[in-house]
Design an enzyme around this catalytic site. Structure first.
Site, mmCIF file in Angstrom:
data_model
loop_
_atom_site.group_PDB
_atom_site.id
_atom_site.type_symbol
_atom_site.label_atom_id
_atom_site.label_comp_id
_atom_site.label_asym_id
_atom_site.label_seq_id
_atom_site.Cartn_x
_atom_site.Cartn_y
_atom_site.Cartn_z
ATOM 1 N N ARG A 245 0.875 -1.184 0.000
ATOM 2 C CA ARG A 245 0.000 0.000 0.000
ATOM 3 C C ARG A 245 0.902 1.221 0.000
ATOM 4 N NH1 ARG A 245 -5.500 1.446 3.244
ATOM 5 N NH2 ARG A 245 -6.197 -0.031 1.660
ATOM 6 N N CYS B 8 -16.430 1.578 -0.264
ATOM 7 C CA CYS B 8 -15.273 0.758 0.122
ATOM 8 C C CYS B 8 -14.970 0.857 1.606
ATOM 9 C CB CYS B 8 -14.056 1.161 -0.707
ATOM 10 S SG CYS B 8 -13.640 2.914 -0.566
HETATM 11 N N1 NVA Z 1 -9.892 6.792 -1.816
HETATM 12 C C1 NVA Z 1 -9.621 6.314 -0.481
HETATM 13 C C2 NVA Z 1 -9.842 4.842 -0.396
HETATM 14 C C3 NVA Z 1 -9.633 4.245 0.976
HETATM 15 C C4 NVA Z 1 -9.869 2.764 1.013
HETATM 16 C C5 NVA Z 1 -8.188 6.663 -0.119
HETATM 17 O O1 NVA Z 1 -7.300 6.476 -0.954
HETATM 18 O O2 NVA Z 1 -7.956 7.150 0.998
HETATM 19 N N1 CP Z 2 -11.440 -0.221 1.893
HETATM 20 C C1 CP Z 2 -10.190 -0.282 2.380
HETATM 21 O O1 CP Z 2 -9.223 -0.524 1.662
HETATM 22 O O2 CP Z 2 -10.109 -0.048 3.721
HETATM 23 P P1 CP Z 2 -8.782 0.151 4.587
HETATM 24 O O3 CP Z 2 -8.195 1.489 4.204
HETATM 25 O O4 CP Z 2 -9.267 0.113 6.019
HETATM 26 O O5 CP Z 2 -7.818 -0.950 4.287
#
Ligand code: NVA
Ligand code: CP
Length: 316
Positions: A101, A270
């Protein structure tokens, strides 16, 4: 080496098997023999916060017989300037897969290119493919019926995505909708319409012009089978909070907007959600809100993805 950095890393012909595996793993949770990741360690390198992604991957690796190793980017030398390429090469000597991530999408591409183990995109600023696959499974479970064609049930359905239509979730859903044969309409302020860079990427993937964009939320949700939204302030965009809330407010998924979609439409997000901003609490609580089912399916779909990538590596 097979990686999962974007939705199209699985080809259309691979999807039925992948979705069936996810469903089998869900039904036989904890009884997957032989364990697909037995004796393996998969590392998670995270540069951003996470609840669902981190926990579902750690639990999923454990349930597949493997060992999860969580690495906060700042706790390893990557955070002090060691190159992405050297990190990939070193970790490839120790672990069997990487779940990443990060901010720049090119980081996951560089890790995949330099290493010799599968890399899974656990969210970048550009795409969040694990979420889209879990969401698609969640919808397919409802539309296919018992024993039905999971992936086929998605074809021809319409999804409306409201709010920040230049964020990772919007882009990932555009790519996913095209892969699954769905139609997608985006509604948001024109300042946050998909960029020319995204349009070029979509064209390169073979889906030039594969979405509708409108500034009218009611136009987008007309005839929609799914209404989807995401936070207006993604991780890393906190400095723009005030302006984003100002321009995106007309795109909140209110009960009135949701009621303008098909009568049997589902609401999805999400998560994490900010009730009172991008979505009203009443919509989150609606019986057709399937937000927690999609969260749960992160676990089952990601187990199927890891098992498939691990098997492809063995066969390579
Ligand atoms: N668009 C959001 C999604 C989180 C799962 C972000 O990148 O913070
Ligand atoms: N939807 C999602 O990816 O959640 P987190 O940021 O909690 O991992």
């Amino acid at each position: 080496m097979k990686h999962f950095l974007k939705e199209t890393d699985f080809k259309a012909h691979e999807l039925p098997g992948l979705f069936a595996l996810a469903q089998n793993l869900k039904q036989g949770r904890g009884r997957h023999t032989p364990p697909a990741l037995a004796g393996q360690t998969w590392a998670l390198i995270f540069s951003k916060s996470s609840t669902r992604t981190r926990v579902s991957f750690e639990v999923g690796i454990h349930e597949l017989g493997g060992n999860p190793l969580f690495l906060n980017r700042n706790d390893i030398q990557l955070g002090r300037g060691e190159s992405i390429e050297d990190t990939a090469k070193v970790l490839s000597r120790f672990v069997h897969g990487l779940i990443v991530r990060t901010f720049d999408h090119s980081d996951v591409e560089r890790l995949a290119a330099a290493g010799s183990i599968p890399v899974i995109n656990a969210l970048t600023d550009f795409l969040h493919p694990c979420q889209i696959y879990a969401d698609a499974l969640t919808l397919a479970e409802r539309w296919a019926g018992a024993g039905g064609d999971l992936v086929g049930s998605l074809k021809g359905r319409k999804i409306a995505f409201l709010g920040d239509t230049a964020c990772n979730m919007a882009y990932s859903w555009v790519l996913g909708a095209n892969l699954f044969g769905m139609k997608i309409a985006l509604a948001g302020p024109k300042e946050f319409a998909p960029t020319a860079e995204f349009d070029a990427f979509l064209a390169k993937e073979g889906y030039a012009g594969g979405y509708e964009f409108t500034t009218d939320p009611f136009e987008a949700v007309k005839d929609a089978d799914v209404v989807y939204t995401d936070v207006w302030v993604s991780m890393g965009k906190e400095e723009e909070t005030k302006e984003r809330i100002r321009v995106m407010s007309p795109y909140a998924v209110t009960a009135k907007v949701f009621a303008a979609a098909k009568k049997d439409a589902f609401f999805m997000h999400c998560l994490p959600a900010h009730p009172g901003e991008e979505v009203e609490q009443a919509v989150l609580d609606n019986p057709r809100s399937i937000i927690f089912d999609e969260a749960e399916n992160r676990l089952h779909m990601q187990k199927a993805i890891m098992a498939t990538l691990a098997a492809a590596r063995t066969q390579a």
